[in-house]
Design an enzyme around this catalytic site. Sequence first.
Site, PDB file in Angstrom:
ATOM      1  N   ASN A  21       0.875  -1.165   0.000  1.00 61.98           N
ATOM      2  CA  ASN A  21       0.000   0.000   0.000  1.00 61.98           C
ATOM      3  C   ASN A  21       0.914   1.217   0.000  1.00 61.98           C
ATOM      4  OD1 ASN A  21      -1.751   2.076   0.500  1.00 61.98           O
ATOM      5  ND2 ASN A  21      -2.391   1.378   2.531  1.00 61.98           N
ATOM      6  N   TRP A  22       0.995   1.860  -1.140  1.00 59.09           N
ATOM      7  CA  TRP A  22       1.954   2.968  -1.276  1.00 59.09           C
ATOM      8  C   TRP A  22       1.407   4.288  -0.749  1.00 59.09           C
ATOM      9  CZ3 TRP A  22       4.367   1.678  -6.786  1.00 59.09           C
ATOM     10  CH2 TRP A  22       5.076   0.474  -6.658  1.00 59.09           C
ATOM     11  N   LYS A  23       0.160   4.266  -0.311  1.00 58.34           N
ATOM     12  CA  LYS A  23      -0.451   5.450   0.308  1.00 58.34           C
ATOM     13  C   LYS A  23      -0.221   6.695  -0.573  1.00 58.34           C
ATOM     14  CE  LYS A  23      -0.151   3.153   4.739  1.00 58.34           C
ATOM     15  NZ  LYS A  23      -0.098   3.247   6.197  1.00 58.34           N
ATOM     16  N   HIS A  51      -9.507   1.173   4.940  1.00 55.98           N
ATOM     17  CA  HIS A  51      -8.215   1.338   5.627  1.00 55.98           C
ATOM     18  C   HIS A  51      -8.418   2.250   6.843  1.00 55.98           C
ATOM     19  CE1 HIS A  51      -4.094   2.486   6.490  1.00 55.98           C
ATOM     20  NE2 HIS A  51      -3.724   1.394   5.823  1.00 55.98           N
ATOM     21  N   GLU A  71      -6.784   4.627   7.916  1.00 56.13           N
ATOM     22  CA  GLU A  71      -6.564   6.054   7.637  1.00 56.13           C
ATOM     23  C   GLU A  71      -7.809   6.674   7.002  1.00 56.13           C
ATOM     24  OE1 GLU A  71      -2.816   5.471   5.642  1.00 56.13           O
ATOM     25  OE2 GLU A  71      -1.935   4.934   7.573  1.00 56.13           O
ATOM     26  N   GLU A  96      -5.128  -4.931  10.460  1.00 53.31           N
ATOM     27  CA  GLU A  96      -4.094  -3.914  10.676  1.00 53.31           C
ATOM     28  C   GLU A  96      -4.371  -3.198  11.993  1.00 53.31           C
ATOM     29  OE1 GLU A  96      -2.255  -2.708   6.615  1.00 53.31           O
ATOM     30  OE2 GLU A  96      -3.942  -1.385   7.028  1.00 53.31           O
ATOM     31  N   GLY A 142       2.722   2.356  10.798  1.00 52.26           N
ATOM     32  CA  GLY A 142       3.661   3.472  10.664  1.00 52.26           C
ATOM     33  C   GLY A 142       4.391   3.827  11.948  1.00 52.26           C
ATOM     34  N   SER A 148       3.626  -2.048  10.243  1.00 53.49           N
ATOM     35  CA  SER A 148       5.084  -2.109  10.441  1.00 53.49           C
ATOM     36  C   SER A 148       5.695  -3.458  10.060  1.00 53.49           C
ATOM     37  CB  SER A 148       5.459  -1.734  11.880  1.00 53.49           C
ATOM     38  OG  SER A 148       5.081  -0.402  12.145  1.00 53.49           O
ATOM     39  N   GLY A 151       3.039  -1.126   4.238  1.00 51.92           N
ATOM     40  CA  GLY A 151       3.080   0.304   3.929  1.00 51.92           C
ATOM     41  C   GLY A 151       4.503   0.729   3.614  1.00 51.92           C
ATOM     42  N   GLY A 152       5.136   1.384   4.584  1.00 49.48           N
ATOM     43  CA  GLY A 152       6.464   1.980   4.402  1.00 49.48           C
ATOM     44  C   GLY A 152       7.491   1.094   3.712  1.00 49.48           C
TER      45      GLY A 152
HETATM   46  P1  13P Z   1       3.199   0.453   7.600  1.00 48.25           P
HETATM   47  O1  13P Z   1       3.712  -0.845   7.033  1.00 48.25           O
HETATM   48  O2  13P Z   1       3.920   1.645   7.114  1.00 48.25           O
HETATM   49  O3  13P Z   1       3.073   0.379   9.093  1.00 48.25           O
HETATM   50  O4  13P Z   1       1.690   0.624   7.042  1.00 48.25           O
HETATM   51  C1  13P Z   1       0.806  -0.424   7.136  1.00 48.25           C
HETATM   52  C2  13P Z   1      -0.421  -0.092   6.380  1.00 48.25           C
HETATM   53  O5  13P Z   1      -1.167   0.782   6.740  1.00 48.25           O
HETATM   54  C3  13P Z   1      -0.681  -0.848   5.150  1.00 48.25           C
HETATM   55  O6  13P Z   1      -1.959  -0.622   4.676  1.00 48.25           O
END
Ligand code: 13P
Length: 249
Positions: free
Chosen positions: A9-11, A95, A97, A167, A173, A212, A233-234
């Site tokens: 997920n590149w957000k 998600h 967020e 999640e 994050g 994470s 994510g990251g």
């Molecule tokens: P991180 O891997 O950066 O914690 O993000 C997880 C995430 O929200 C994937 O959708």
Amino acid sequence: MREIIIAGNWKMNGTVAETEKLLKELLAGKSKKRGVTVVVCPSFTSLHAAHKILKGSHIALGAQDMSAHQKGAFTSEVSASMLLTVGARYVILGHSEKRQYHAETDELVNAKTRLAFASGLTPIVCVGETLDQRESGQTNDVVGTQINGTLAGFTGEQLEKAVIAYEPVWAIGTGKTATPEMAQEVHKFIRDRVGQVDREAAHSLPILYGGSVKADNAEGLLKQPDIDGALVGGASLKADDFIAIINAA
Ligand code: 13P
């Protein structure tokens, strides 16, 4: 054997040029692993360019959200059919967020999931508790309510086409990962909950862990019997890190 999925997920990261560069690095590296479905979810603006690069490759394309409506006067929204035309096969829905910053409810996620099924997109439905909720012992209540609400009214046949991502909000994050045992417990709880609707669907349902996930903790998580992949994510923004996670699967 359940499908194993490693999804990035590149957000809100990556211009078109940056997305193209990262995709080329992934394709040039060892991002192909037998038995692992690899999915990347760039921003809406990069999907079309990403599709051109990924067409015919082993990496599938996903979007990070979509509208609950088919078309019309919904300024800024992107429909399922628009996603299909740019080659998306997956869509992340609900998600944390989106729940946190855009007040998305289980009902809305349910409507979007319904439309994803109807359109032939595979929904990756996200659930997860906050730190307060975990510390006050509400994890199962919260996740159970999210599962019931987001998946309300679906048949076993539909559920067989879904993907769930657990999640924990406190792990996203933050560098804090749930231990493999903590994650496994919730994954098993989710599978049992879906099993109350349809046992076969629950058995084949891929449940991904997100929060994470890094190269060095992926293996421990992915070894758990009910963890069928990761939503990253990251660490999915760097080709080497993402490839290491794919290879840990
Ligand atoms: P991180 O891997 O950066 O914690 O993000 C997880 C995430 O929200 C994937 O959708």
